[in-house]
Design an enzyme around this catalytic site. Sequence first.
Site, mmCIF file in Angstrom:
data_model
loop_
_atom_site.group_PDB
_atom_site.id
_atom_site.type_symbol
_atom_site.label_atom_id
_atom_site.label_comp_id
_atom_site.label_asym_id
_atom_site.label_seq_id
_atom_site.Cartn_x
_atom_site.Cartn_y
_atom_site.Cartn_z
ATOM 1 N N PRO A 102 -0.428 -23.622 -151.874
ATOM 2 C CA PRO A 102 0.999 -23.804 -152.097
ATOM 3 C C PRO A 102 1.474 -24.894 -153.271
ATOM 4 O O PRO A 102 0.688 -25.917 -153.297
ATOM 5 C CB PRO A 102 1.476 -24.406 -150.666
ATOM 6 C CG PRO A 102 0.369 -24.211 -149.931
ATOM 7 C CD PRO A 102 -0.804 -24.309 -150.536
ATOM 8 N N VAL A 103 2.524 -24.646 -154.243
ATOM 9 C CA VAL A 103 2.721 -25.253 -155.285
ATOM 10 C C VAL A 103 3.588 -26.380 -154.778
ATOM 11 O O VAL A 103 4.313 -26.504 -153.972
ATOM 12 C CB VAL A 103 3.641 -24.441 -156.235
ATOM 13 C CG1 VAL A 103 4.010 -25.334 -157.346
ATOM 14 C CG2 VAL A 103 2.698 -23.342 -156.757
ATOM 15 N N ALA A 105 2.991 -29.182 -153.163
ATOM 16 C CA ALA A 105 3.012 -29.596 -151.645
ATOM 17 C C ALA A 105 1.797 -30.561 -151.323
ATOM 18 O O ALA A 105 1.615 -30.806 -150.548
ATOM 19 C CB ALA A 105 2.740 -28.329 -150.868
ATOM 20 N N GLY A 106 1.339 -31.164 -152.561
ATOM 21 C CA GLY A 106 0.521 -32.255 -152.236
ATOM 22 C C GLY A 106 -0.943 -31.763 -151.997
ATOM 23 O O GLY A 106 -1.978 -32.450 -151.466
ATOM 24 N N GLY A 108 -2.608 -30.074 -154.397
ATOM 25 C CA GLY A 108 -3.690 -30.098 -155.733
ATOM 26 C C GLY A 108 -3.666 -28.832 -156.519
ATOM 27 O O GLY A 108 -4.500 -28.594 -157.291
ATOM 28 N N SER A 109 -2.413 -27.994 -156.447
ATOM 29 C CA SER A 109 -2.445 -26.493 -156.722
ATOM 30 C C SER A 109 -2.438 -26.826 -158.299
ATOM 31 O O SER A 109 -3.432 -26.018 -159.010
ATOM 32 C CB SER A 109 -1.304 -25.943 -156.558
ATOM 33 O OG SER A 109 -0.086 -26.397 -157.129
ATOM 34 N N ALA A 111 -4.051 -29.190 -160.288
ATOM 35 C CA ALA A 111 -5.371 -29.662 -160.812
ATOM 36 C C ALA A 111 -6.482 -28.276 -160.459
ATOM 37 O O ALA A 111 -7.269 -28.111 -161.272
ATOM 38 C CB ALA A 111 -5.760 -30.682 -160.068
ATOM 39 N N ALA A 112 -6.314 -27.838 -159.375
ATOM 40 C CA ALA A 112 -7.190 -26.706 -159.001
ATOM 41 C C ALA A 112 -7.072 -25.504 -160.014
ATOM 42 O O ALA A 112 -8.188 -24.865 -160.507
ATOM 43 C CB ALA A 112 -6.909 -26.110 -157.604
ATOM 44 N N ASP A 153 -6.818 -36.682 -157.873
ATOM 45 C CA ASP A 153 -6.739 -35.042 -157.418
ATOM 46 C C ASP A 153 -7.635 -34.244 -158.258
ATOM 47 O O ASP A 153 -8.369 -33.375 -157.727
ATOM 48 C CB ASP A 153 -5.269 -34.344 -157.917
ATOM 49 C CG ASP A 153 -4.184 -34.777 -156.826
ATOM 50 O OD1 ASP A 153 -4.490 -35.629 -155.984
ATOM 51 O OD2 ASP A 153 -3.177 -33.886 -156.921
HETATM 52 O O1 PMV Z 1 1.166 -35.393 -154.543
HETATM 53 P P1 PMV Z 1 -0.382 -35.431 -154.674
HETATM 54 O O2 PMV Z 1 -1.256 -35.097 -153.335
HETATM 55 O O3 PMV Z 1 -0.844 -34.760 -155.907
HETATM 56 O O4 PMV Z 1 -1.028 -36.782 -154.543
HETATM 57 C C1 PMV Z 1 -0.578 -37.848 -155.540
HETATM 58 C C2 PMV Z 1 -1.146 -39.173 -155.145
HETATM 59 C C3 PMV Z 1 -0.461 -40.304 -155.718
HETATM 60 O O5 PMV Z 1 -1.348 -41.368 -155.334
HETATM 61 C C4 PMV Z 1 0.794 -40.324 -154.955
HETATM 62 C C5 PMV Z 1 -0.500 -40.214 -157.161
HETATM 63 C C6 PMV Z 1 -1.929 -40.423 -157.822
HETATM 64 O O6 PMV Z 1 -1.919 -39.938 -159.118
HETATM 65 O O7 PMV Z 1 -2.547 -40.775 -157.447
#
Ligand code: PMV
Length: 317
Positions: A102-103, A105-106, A108-109, A111-112, A153
Amino acid sequence: MPATTATAPGKIILFGEHAVVYGQPALAVPVPAVRARAVVSPAPDLPRGEIRITAPAVALENAPWHGLPPDHPLAKAIALTLEAVNATPPPALRLRLSSTIPVAAGLGSGAAVTVALARALSAFLGHPLDNASVNVIAYEVEKIHHGTPSGIDNTVITYAQPVYFVRGQPLRTLTVRRPFTVVIADSGIPAPTAEAVSDVRRAAQAEPERFQALFAAVGRVVEAAYQAITHGTPEALGPLMDENHALLQQMGVSCPTLDRLVATAREAGAEGAKLSGGGRGGNIIALAPANAPEAAQAIARALESAGAARTIIARIG
Ligand code: PMV
C-alpha cells in the site's frame, strides 16, 4: 536480451521512528508478504535511449521516461541506475512496475519500487548492482519522497533482513532469537511521512530540551527491544511498544484514529501496540501473544471491525 525481473519486500518499523532521524537507533524488519516488482524487457520497436514506463499505481501507461520531470522518483531511480552501470544512452527498453505494498502507509512502497527497479534494470543491462550500490540509489530517491530521510527504509528493504539501524553508521543486522508475530493494521489514512518529519523538526526546534528527552527515551526503548529480540524474550516487546507509542504521542505524530486502533488491538488481546512509521495515519503494529496461534487472527479481525483498511499478520524471524 531476455526480460529481467526483480522484487523487493515491504518493511515495517518496529521501534524508533522519528527519533532515528536525530541519531537514535531504530529496529525495522522486512515484510515479504507484500512486494514491489520491476520487469525490464527489450523494446526493439523503439529507438536507442528510449525507455517506456508502465506503472498503474501512479497512472503511467507506456509513458516515455524523458517525459517525466527529473525529480520524479521513477525518473530519478532510472537516471541513477543508468549512471551507476555506465549505460547512457541505454538500449531501448520497457519497464513495468507493480506492487502489492500500500502506498503512503509506512510500508516502504517507494523504497521497494526503487530497489526492485535498480536491480532489474542493472541486471538487464548486464551489470547487476550490489546491495551497497542499490541502497545508495534508493536513499537518493527516498529524499524526494521524505525530504530528510534517516535511510532506514531503503536499508531494510535493500538488505531484506531485520536491522538495528543508526543513521550514518554501517549496517547491523538483527538476529531474531525467538520468532514472534505482529499484526500490521493500515488505518487507511494516507500519511505523507515528509510532513510528519518536518512537523517534528519544527516542534523540536521550538522545545529542544523536551524533544531531546523524548528522543533519548525512545533510544532506551529501542535498546531494550534489541535485547529482547536478540536474547529470545519477545514477550518483553509488548510493554515496550506501549511505551514507544506514548512517546510518539508526545511528539505529536499520533492521531485519534491511530490511538483508537492501538487501543482496539490491546483490548483484543495484543500484548502491546504502537503506531509504525511517520504517523498521523498509515499503520499500527500490535504484538500477538506467543502461546496462542489464533490470537493474531482475532486481533486482526478486531482491527478490521474497528475500521482498519487492511491487516497483515507478519511472522518475524
Ligand atoms: O513512514 P515510514 O515508515 O516510511 O517511516 C519513516 C520513519 C521516520 O523515522 C519517521 C522518518 C525516517 O526517515 O526515518
